[in-house]
Design a protein around this motif. Structure first.
Motif, PDB file in Angstrom:
ATOM      1  N   ARG A  30       5.522   8.436  -5.916  1.00 52.70           N
ATOM      2  CA  ARG A  30       5.940   8.122  -7.279  1.00 52.70           C
ATOM      3  C   ARG A  30       7.034   9.062  -7.781  1.00 52.70           C
ATOM      4  O   ARG A  30       7.432  10.005  -7.108  1.00 52.70           O
ATOM      5  N   SER A  41       4.489   3.240  -7.818  1.00 49.29           N
ATOM      6  CA  SER A  41       5.411   3.445  -8.931  1.00 49.29           C
ATOM      7  C   SER A  41       6.867   3.354  -8.452  1.00 49.29           C
ATOM      8  O   SER A  41       7.277   2.337  -7.904  1.00 49.29           O
ATOM      9  N   HIS A  97      -1.970   3.729 -14.521  1.00 51.01           N
ATOM     10  CA  HIS A  97      -0.880   3.677 -13.555  1.00 51.01           C
ATOM     11  C   HIS A  97      -1.294   4.138 -12.153  1.00 51.01           C
ATOM     12  O   HIS A  97      -0.567   3.902 -11.196  1.00 51.01           O
TER      13      HIS A  97
END
Length: 287
Positions: A41, A108, A265
């Motif tokens: 990410r 992500s 997330h």
């Protein structure tokens, strides 16, 4: 835990290095079996993955490979957060490690990189596993300002971890956040240096924009590919809302969606075992 996976643990996996195109890429490898390469990410290194999730993937029969992007963590080279340029890292690593066809995963920002990789090097990829990421094009639900305000804080405390990757309104999610943070902290030696805060701040912007991933060519690939795609998401992702994937129902022929309740997330950190098992089942049942 099976006999193979029991001798491979994410917390103690040694750092390894490979020279590729004038730079050094740092990586770790656990487990044995089908290669699964994970792109991390924003502000991520090899050390932001929850060991329980990685070990769970190894238990599912994967050789799990994590790495640091060029110029970040323990890797050398020129850093960038442009997915079109970042994609050279996983592609070069596939070739350097002679992985053959891989399951490519991305969390992500890493999920954007993985989608670009499918578009430019699809012959190297058997499956795409996306986690808490965004499809290309216009967003029906944009990111929340809270993400931009929180992501630029230099040192994340548990409160920031809860905001960014979990669901602060849920007691169960907050408990999972603390447990995940404790597992990540178990590795005390050979850790990757954090991403420099100045570099991160320079690459994030100060608020939501739409689209955040303007890649029409990639979207066309997703609409026509025969490669199976899985997205794992949380029902309240303040960065890349899962609603943007559901808006593409009936447009993406191979996409499977799993959305975890009271999650944000980082669903693979709140539900590490379930996430690993879902990935294993997805890969075994599609092809």
């Amino acid at each position: 835990m099976n006999a193979v996976a029991s001798i491979h643990h994410a917390v103690s996996a040694p750092n390894q290095f490979v020279e590729v195109s004038g730079r050094t890429l740092a990586y770790r490898s656990i487990g044995e079996g089908r290669p699964l390469l994970l792109c991390t990410r924003f502000r991520g290194t090899m050390d932001v993955w929850d060991p329980a999730f990685l070990d769970g993937l190894a238990d599912e029969g994967f050789r799990v490979i994590t790495f640091d992007y060029s110029g970040l963590g323990l890797s050398t080279g020129q850093p960038t957060y442009n997915p079109a340029e970042m994609v050279r890292d996983p592609i070069d690593l596939m070739a350097a490690l002679d992985l053959g066809e891989v399951v490519l995963g991305g969390w992500s920002l890493g999920g954007l990189v993985a989608q670009v990789a499918l578009a430019v090097a699809g012959e190297r990829i058997s499956h795409l596993v996306l986690i808490g990421t965004n499809p290309p094009g216009h967003m029906v639900k944009p990111s929340e300002q809270l993400f931009y305000d929180t992501a630029v804080i230099e040192h994340y405390a548990l409160k920031e971890e809860e905001i960014l990757f979990f669901e602060p309104k849920s007691e169960a999610s907050r408990k999972a956040a603390a447990e995940s943070a404790a597992r990540i902290a178990e590795r005390t030696e050979g850790r990757s240096p954090p991403v420099p805060i100045a570099f991160a701040r320079a690459n994030i912007g100060d608020g939501p924009r739409n689209p955040i991933f303007p890649a029409d060519a990639v979207l066309e690939v997703l609409k026509t590919t025969t490669k199976p795609i899985l997205h794992l998401g949380g029902d309240h992702d303040i960065i890349f809302p899962v609603e943007n994937w559901y808006a593409l129902n009936q447009m993406l022929p191979t996409l499977q969606l799993i959305t975890y309740p009271s999650a944000g997330h980082g669903p693979q950190h709140q539900y590490p075992r379930a996430s690993a098992e879902h990935v294993g089942s997805f890969v075994r049942s599609t092809g």
